[in-house]
Scaffold this motif. Structure first.
Motif, PDB file in Angstrom:
ATOM      1  N   ARG A 192     -20.640  -7.122  -9.036  1.00 15.64           N
ATOM      2  CA  ARG A 192     -19.678  -6.463  -8.158  1.00 15.64           C
ATOM      3  C   ARG A 192     -18.296  -6.421  -8.796  1.00 15.64           C
ATOM      4  NH1 ARG A 192     -21.029  -5.456  -3.355  1.00 15.64           N
ATOM      5  NH2 ARG A 192     -22.612  -7.037  -3.031  1.00 15.64           N
ATOM      6  N   ARG A 248     -15.967  -3.257 -10.147  1.00 18.21           N
ATOM      7  CA  ARG A 248     -14.609  -3.012  -9.648  1.00 18.21           C
ATOM      8  C   ARG A 248     -13.620  -2.927 -10.799  1.00 18.21           C
ATOM      9  NH1 ARG A 248     -14.788  -6.920  -4.253  1.00 18.21           N
ATOM     10  NH2 ARG A 248     -16.553  -5.792  -3.362  1.00 18.21           N
ATOM     11  N   GLU A 266     -23.785   0.416  -4.674  1.00 18.70           N
ATOM     12  CA  GLU A 266     -22.993   0.392  -3.444  1.00 18.70           C
ATOM     13  C   GLU A 266     -21.498   0.296  -3.774  1.00 18.70           C
ATOM     14  OE1 GLU A 266     -23.569  -2.699  -0.565  1.00 18.70           O
ATOM     15  OE2 GLU A 266     -23.443  -4.343  -2.016  1.00 18.70           O
ATOM     16  N   GLU A 267     -21.158  -0.386  -4.873  1.00 20.72           N
ATOM     17  CA  GLU A 267     -19.754  -0.431  -5.285  1.00 20.72           C
ATOM     18  C   GLU A 267     -19.268   0.962  -5.686  1.00 20.72           C
ATOM     19  OE1 GLU A 267     -17.371  -2.881  -5.339  1.00 20.72           O
ATOM     20  OE2 GLU A 267     -18.827  -4.038  -4.164  1.00 20.72           O
ATOM     21  N   ALA A 313     -19.076   3.213  -2.417  1.00 25.19           N
ATOM     22  CA  ALA A 313     -17.988   2.847  -1.514  1.00 25.19           C
ATOM     23  C   ALA A 313     -16.635   3.296  -2.072  1.00 25.19           C
ATOM     24  CB  ALA A 313     -17.983   1.336  -1.275  1.00 25.19           C
ATOM     25  N   LEU A 361     -23.110   5.415   3.160  1.00 25.97           N
ATOM     26  CA  LEU A 361     -21.799   5.265   2.526  1.00 25.97           C
ATOM     27  C   LEU A 361     -21.178   6.586   2.091  1.00 25.97           C
ATOM     28  CD1 LEU A 361     -22.291   2.074   0.284  1.00 25.97           C
ATOM     29  CD2 LEU A 361     -21.018   2.243   2.433  1.00 25.97           C
ATOM     30  N   PHE A 385     -17.754   6.598   3.552  1.00 25.66           N
ATOM     31  CA  PHE A 385     -17.106   5.307   3.773  1.00 25.66           C
ATOM     32  C   PHE A 385     -15.607   5.400   3.521  1.00 25.66           C
ATOM     33  CE2 PHE A 385     -16.515   0.892   4.196  1.00 25.66           C
ATOM     34  CZ  PHE A 385     -15.576   0.511   3.235  1.00 25.66           C
ATOM     35  N   LEU A 417     -13.683   5.930   6.601  1.00 29.42           N
ATOM     36  CA  LEU A 417     -13.543   4.734   7.424  1.00 29.42           C
ATOM     37  C   LEU A 417     -12.472   3.816   6.850  1.00 29.42           C
ATOM     38  CD1 LEU A 417     -14.468   2.874   9.734  1.00 29.42           C
ATOM     39  CD2 LEU A 417     -16.290   2.030   8.235  1.00 29.42           C
ATOM     40  N   ALA A 418     -12.516   3.615   5.531  1.00 29.16           N
ATOM     41  CA  ALA A 418     -11.555   2.720   4.877  1.00 29.16           C
ATOM     42  C   ALA A 418     -10.128   3.224   5.062  1.00 29.16           C
ATOM     43  CB  ALA A 418     -11.888   2.592   3.389  1.00 29.16           C
ATOM     44  N   LEU A 455     -22.298  -0.650  10.466  1.00 25.64           N
ATOM     45  CA  LEU A 455     -22.335  -0.584   9.004  1.00 25.64           C
ATOM     46  C   LEU A 455     -22.898  -1.878   8.418  1.00 25.64           C
ATOM     47  CD1 LEU A 455     -21.657   0.737   6.302  1.00 25.64           C
ATOM     48  CD2 LEU A 455     -19.287   0.012   6.592  1.00 25.64           C
ATOM     49  N   ARG A 489     -26.407  -2.089   6.285  1.00 23.14           N
ATOM     50  CA  ARG A 489     -26.445  -2.643   4.931  1.00 23.14           C
ATOM     51  C   ARG A 489     -27.520  -3.718   4.813  1.00 23.14           C
ATOM     52  NH1 ARG A 489     -23.200  -6.658   2.319  1.00 23.14           N
ATOM     53  NH2 ARG A 489     -23.390  -6.330   0.056  1.00 23.14           N
ATOM     54  N   LEU A 532     -11.029  -3.646   3.233  1.00 22.11           N
ATOM     55  CA  LEU A 532     -12.222  -3.592   4.069  1.00 22.11           C
ATOM     56  C   LEU A 532     -13.510  -3.809   3.267  1.00 22.11           C
ATOM     57  CD1 LEU A 532     -13.530  -3.134   6.827  1.00 22.11           C
ATOM     58  CD2 LEU A 532     -13.505  -0.674   6.354  1.00 22.11           C
ATOM     59  N   TRP A 533     -13.686  -3.048   2.187  1.00 20.49           N
ATOM     60  CA  TRP A 533     -14.930  -3.176   1.417  1.00 20.49           C
ATOM     61  C   TRP A 533     -15.086  -4.565   0.793  1.00 20.49           C
ATOM     62  CZ3 TRP A 533     -19.533  -1.227   1.416  1.00 20.49           C
ATOM     63  CH2 TRP A 533     -20.390  -1.468   0.339  1.00 20.49           C
TER      64      TRP A 533
END
Lengths: 383, 349
Positions: A16, A20, A79-80, A83, A257, A260, A263-264, A290, A294, B339-340
Motif C-alpha cells: 500500500r 502511494r 484498490e490503491e 481510489a 471505487l 470514490f 466521496l473523498a 463502502l 470492501r 479518508l482513504w
C-alpha cells in the motif's frame, strides 16, 4: 454462498505504501478528467510505468514475467490505484481477465507470446462479446468463424467494445458452429479467438457516450483471417470459458471505487461547510456501505486465491457495489449543492458531472443488474 | 478452530431446533418465562461461551458468543442471549463469580454515579427481560473504564414493556441500596460495551435475515398462481435476489467486525455492522412480506417470528441514524485527504 472475511497481512499491506509513494512521484497522471472511472481511462505511459514496477500480471507465473504474488497483494495495489483515480484503463482487461484466461485455457505458445508483453504494460486487450442484437442475451450472438485452410475466417460485428482502438488484440467470442434451435443447446458451438485488430478486414469505429467518452467501439469483421494458433482454449467451449472469467470480472474493487474520488472530495468540502452537521449521517451511511463492500470483495479475492470460482458472490459484490456507486452522486448532491459542469473550475463540480453522466453504465457493464439478479435467483434455487 | 466452530454451531442449532415447535415463544408473548428452554441453555454451558476454558467457557472469546447470538436470531429464541452472554463475559472480566440465574445487562446514563446506601433511586429504561432476570449487570461510566454492579432483581421496581416482537423491554428503578459492590472493568468503557451490545443486535439481525430469506425462497417455490410457481416470475426473483444481497451484507458486516475486536478498528467496524444490518433488516422484511402476500401477514404464519424481530432489533442499541452520525462525525474529523488512508489502516496482526 459465503463471504468469510479476511484480515490482510503485513506483507500485503506493505504494498500500500509503495503504491502511494509511486502515485506521489507520478501525481501528474492524476487529473480531474480521469478521477471518475479511471479504469476506463487509457494511458499507455502510465501502464508502462506500472509494468516496470511489476504491478501488472502480479499473480502470474514468473516464467511468463509475472510476480507470483497472491490475489490479495494484487488487490491492495489495484484498490490503491483506483481510489486515487489513476488511469489504468489501457492494461485493465489484460491484467484482470485475459491473462488469467490464457493461464487457464491458453496454449504454451500463446502464454509465452502474450503474457510477457502484457506484464510490461504495452500489450492491450479488448473484449468482444456484445453485438447490436445480443446484449444481455449473449448466447444469441451471430458473429461467426468458419474453418479455412490454416485457421478460421471471421465475419460479423461487435459493439460496446471498450478500447478496441487503443488495444492491439481482441478476445472474441463468436459462433464456431451453427446456433442450435434447441434451447437446451444454445450455449454450445461458441469459441474464443485472439484476434489481431490490425488484421485485414477489421474496421473499428469509436462510439461516443453521453458522458463524452469514446472508449466504446463498433468492430466489423469482414472475412478476417485468424490463424489456427489463435483459437483460445477448446473449439465450441467458448461459453464455458467465458463463464469462468466472470468471478474475476465482477468481484473486484473497481465495482465500488469508480467514483470514490467524489466521496473523498465531498467529505473534504463538508468538513468546513455549513452543511457539515446535516451531512454527517449520510456520510456515515455511505462509508459503512463502502467498508462492508470492501470486506465482501476481499473475501471473494481470498476465495479466488484458494482456487474457487465464487460466481454468485461476485454477482452480489457487483450489484451492491454498482448500486452504491450510483447512490453516491444522487445522495451527496443533497448535502453538497453544486451545479455539475465538466468545465467548471471547482473540482467538485467536475466530479459530480462525471459521476452523474457515467452512472448509468456502472450497472450495465459486465452484466446488467437484472441479469445478475436472475443469476442469483438461480443460485438461490428459484429457477 | 473451524472444526470446533462447526461442532458448536451444530450442537447449539440442535438445541434451538428442539424448541422450534414448542410453546416457548407463546409463553414469552403472554408475559411468561420459558423456564425449561433457559435451563437447557444454561445447563449446556452456553451462556459461558465467551469465557476462557478455565472458567468453563469455550475459549473462543467474544466471536464464539456472537456465533450463538446470530443463531439465536435465526431461530427466534425467546430469551435474552445477547445480554446473558455479554453479562457473563463482563462478570468474568470483573472477577465476579457467575450466578445461577438468568442475567441481563444495562448501561446507566453517563453522568450518573452509582448510588451507595441511602441515595436516590436510579431509573433505567428498556432493560431486556428485567422482569424475569435473577440479576441485572449494571454498568456505570468511569473515567478510564466502566464500573460494574450486579443488582438483584428483587431490589428493583419493574414496569413491564415489550418491543414489537413481544420481547420484554422493562423499565427498571434501582432502589436505594440496590447497588452494592462496584467492580472495575479494566480496559473496557461503557462506550465499548454499548458497541458490543449493538453488535449483538446486528448478529441477531444477520441470523433472522437468513431465516426470512429461507422462508421467502421456500414460499416462492411452493405457492402457485396463474398455473406456475410464483418463484418463476422475474418480478419475484429480482426481489428475492435483492433480499439475499441484504442478508449476506449483514452477515459479512458482523463477521468482519468480529475480526476487529481488540484492534484499533473495532469501533468503526461495529458501527458499519449496525448500520448495514439495520438497513438490511428493513429491506429483508419488505421483500419477505411482498412475496408471502396476505398469508405472511397473519399472526399464525411463522414469517412474523423473523420480521417482527428484525423491525425491533434494528432500533435497539442505536439505530442506523445514530451510528451513522457518529461514524460520519469521525470521518469528517479526519484531515484533508485522510479518508482513504483511514479506511485502509490496519494494526499489524
Amino acid at each position: 454462498m459465503n463471504f468469510t472475511p479476511i484480515v490482510l497481512t503485513e506483507t500485503e499491506n506493505a504494498l500500500r505504501l509503495e503504491v502511494r509513494k509511486f502515485l506521489d512521484e507520478h501525481g501528474s497522471f492524476l487529473t480531474n478528467s480521469c478521477a471518475i472511472d479511471s479504469w476506463f481511462v487509457p494511458s499507455p505511459e502510465f501502464s508502462r510505468l506500472l509494468g516496470k514496477r511489476g504491478w501488472i500480471g502480479m499473480t502470474w507465473p514468473r516464467q511468463y514475467g509475472g510476480g507470483e504474488r497472491s490475489y490479495l497483494e494484487r488487490y491492495v495495489v489495484i484498490e490503491e490505484l483506483l481510489a486515487a483515480g489513476a488511469p489504468v484503463g489501457a492494461h485493465w482487461f489484460a491484467d484482470r481477465q485475459t491473462g488469467p484466461l490464457l493461464l487457464r485455457f491458453g496454449t504454451e505458445e500463446q502464454k509465452s507470446f502474450f503474457l510477457p508483453k502484457m506484464v510490461q504494460g504495452d500489450c492491450y486487450f479488448a473484449i468482444g462479446m456484445s453485438e447490436p442484437n445480443s446484449g444481455s442475451d449473449l448466447a444469441s450472438i451471430r458473429t461467426e468463424a468458419k474453418r479455412v485452410d490454416g485457421g478460421w475466417e471471421v465475419t460479423g460485428q461487435k459493439i460496446w467494445t471498450s478500447f478496441a482502438l487503443t488495444a492491439r488484440y481482441l478476445v472474441l467470442l463468436c459462433r464456431s458452429a451453427p446456433l442450435s434451435n434447441d434451447r437446451k443447446h444454445r450455449h454450445e458451438g461458441m469459441s474464443q479467438f485472439i484476434v489481431d485488430l490490425e488484421s485485414e478486414g477489421v474496421t473499428r469505429r469509436p462510439i461516443c457516450n453521453l458522458a463524452g467518452e469514446d472508449h466504446f467501439c463498433e468492430v466489423f469483421f469482414d472475412n478476417v483471417f485468424v490463424p489456427e494458433n489463435r483459437l483460445l482454449g477448446k473449439e465450441d467451449e467458448g461459453w464455458h470459458q467465458v463463464m469462468a472469467e466472470l468471478a474475476f470480472e465482477r468481484s473486484g474493487p473497481e465495482r465500488f471505487l469508480s467514483n470514490f474520488q467524489l466521496l473523498a472530495e465531498a467529505v473534504d468540502l463538508l468538513r468546513t461547510s455549513s452543511s457539515c452537521e446535516s451531512g454527517k449521517q449520510l456520510i456515515g451511511q455511505l462509508i459503512a456501505r463502502l467498508m462492508v463492500l470492501r470486506q465482501m470483495s476481499l473475501s471473494v479475492a481470498s476465495q479466488l486465491q484458494a482456487g474457487a470460482l465464487p460466481v454468485n458472490e461476485a454477482s452480489i459484490v457487483k450489484d451492491l457495489g454498482t448500486s452504491f456507486e450510483q447512490d453516491l452522486a444522487e445522495c451527496l448532491r443533497m448535502v453538497v449543492a453544486v451545479e455539475p459542469g465538466y468545465d467548471a473550475e471547482e473540482r467538485i463540480s467536475h466530479l459530480f458531472s462525471s459521476s452523474i453522466l457515467k452512472a448509468p453504465s456502472f450497472s450495465l457493464r459486465g452484466g446488467t443488474r437484472e441479469i445478475l439478479r436472475g443469476i442469483l435467483a438461480k443460485g438461490l434455487g428459484l429457477r | 478452530m473451524n472444526e470446533i466452530k462447526t461442532l458448536i454451531e451444530n450442537s447449539i442449532s440442535s438445541l434451538f431446533e428442539n424448541y422450534r415447535d414448542s410453546d416457548a415463544v407463546a409463553t414469552m408473548e403472554s408475559g411468561g418465562f420459558p423456564e425449561k428452554y433457559w435451563r437447557d441453555i444454561y445447563d449446556g454451558g452456553w451462556t459461558r461461551m465467551a469465557l476462557p476454558e478455565e472458567d468453563g467457557g469455550a475459549g473462543m472469546g467474544l466471536p464464539g458468543a456472537y456465533l450463538l447470538m446470530r443463531l439465536s436470531g435465526y431461530h427466534a429464541v425467546p430469551l435474552p442471549l445477547v445480554e446473558a452472554l455479554l453479562g457473563t463475559y463482563l462478570l468474568g472480566i470483573a472477577g465476579v463469580p457467575i450466578p445461577e440465574g438468568m442475567l441481563t445487562v444495562t448501561i446507566a446514563d453517563s453522568g450518573v454515579h452509582p448510588p451507595g446506601g441511602g441515595e436516590e433511586p436510579l431509573a433505567i429504561k428498556r432493560v431486556p427481560w428485567a422482569r424475569h432476570a435473577a440479576q441485572i449487570v449494571v454498568l456505570f461510566p468511569g473515567e478510564h473504564a466502566a464500573r460494574l454492579a450486579l443488582v438483584d432483581r428483587a431490589e428493583c421496581v419493574i414496569r413491564h414493556h415489550v418491543n414489537v416482537a413481544g420481547e420484554p423491554r422493562d423499565d427498571v428503578v434501582l432502589q436505594p441500596g440496590a447497588v452494592g459492590k462496584i467492580y472495575e472493568l479494566p480496559g473496557i468503557t461503557t462506550e465499548r460495551v454499548s458497541a458490543w451490545l449493538a453488535l449483538g443486535r446486528a448478529a441477531q439481525i444477520a441470523g433472522a435475515s437468513f431465516r426470512a430469506l429461507e422462508r421467502t425462497v421456500g414460499y416462492a417455490n411452493e405457492r402457485t398462481q396463474f398455473g406456475q410457481l410464483i418463484g418463476k416470475y422475474q418480478a419475484v426473483q429480482q426481489q428475492i435476489a435483492e433480499q439475499a444481497e441484504c442478508a449476506h451484507a449483514a452477515r459479512c458486516s458482523v463477521d468482519a467486525a468480529l475480526l476487529q475486536i481488540d484492534s484499533s478498528q473495532e469501533w468503526e467496524s461495529i458501527a458499519a455492522a449496525k448500520i448495514v444490518a439495520g438497513e438490511a433488516a428493513g429491506k429483508v422484511c419488505r421483500i419477505a412480506h411482498a412475496v408471502h402476500a396476505a398469508i405472511g401477514f397473519t399472526q399464525e404464519h411463522s414469517l412474523q417470528l423473523s420480521t417482527r424481530r428484525l423491525w425491533a432489533w434494528r432500533d435497539e442499541y442505536g439505530n442506523e441514524a445514530l451510528w451513522a452520525k457518529t461514524l460520519g462525525d469521525l470521518c469528517l474529523g479526519l484531515e484533508s485527504g485522510g479518508l482513504w488512508p483511514w479506511l485502509t489502516r490496519q494494526t499489524s496482526n
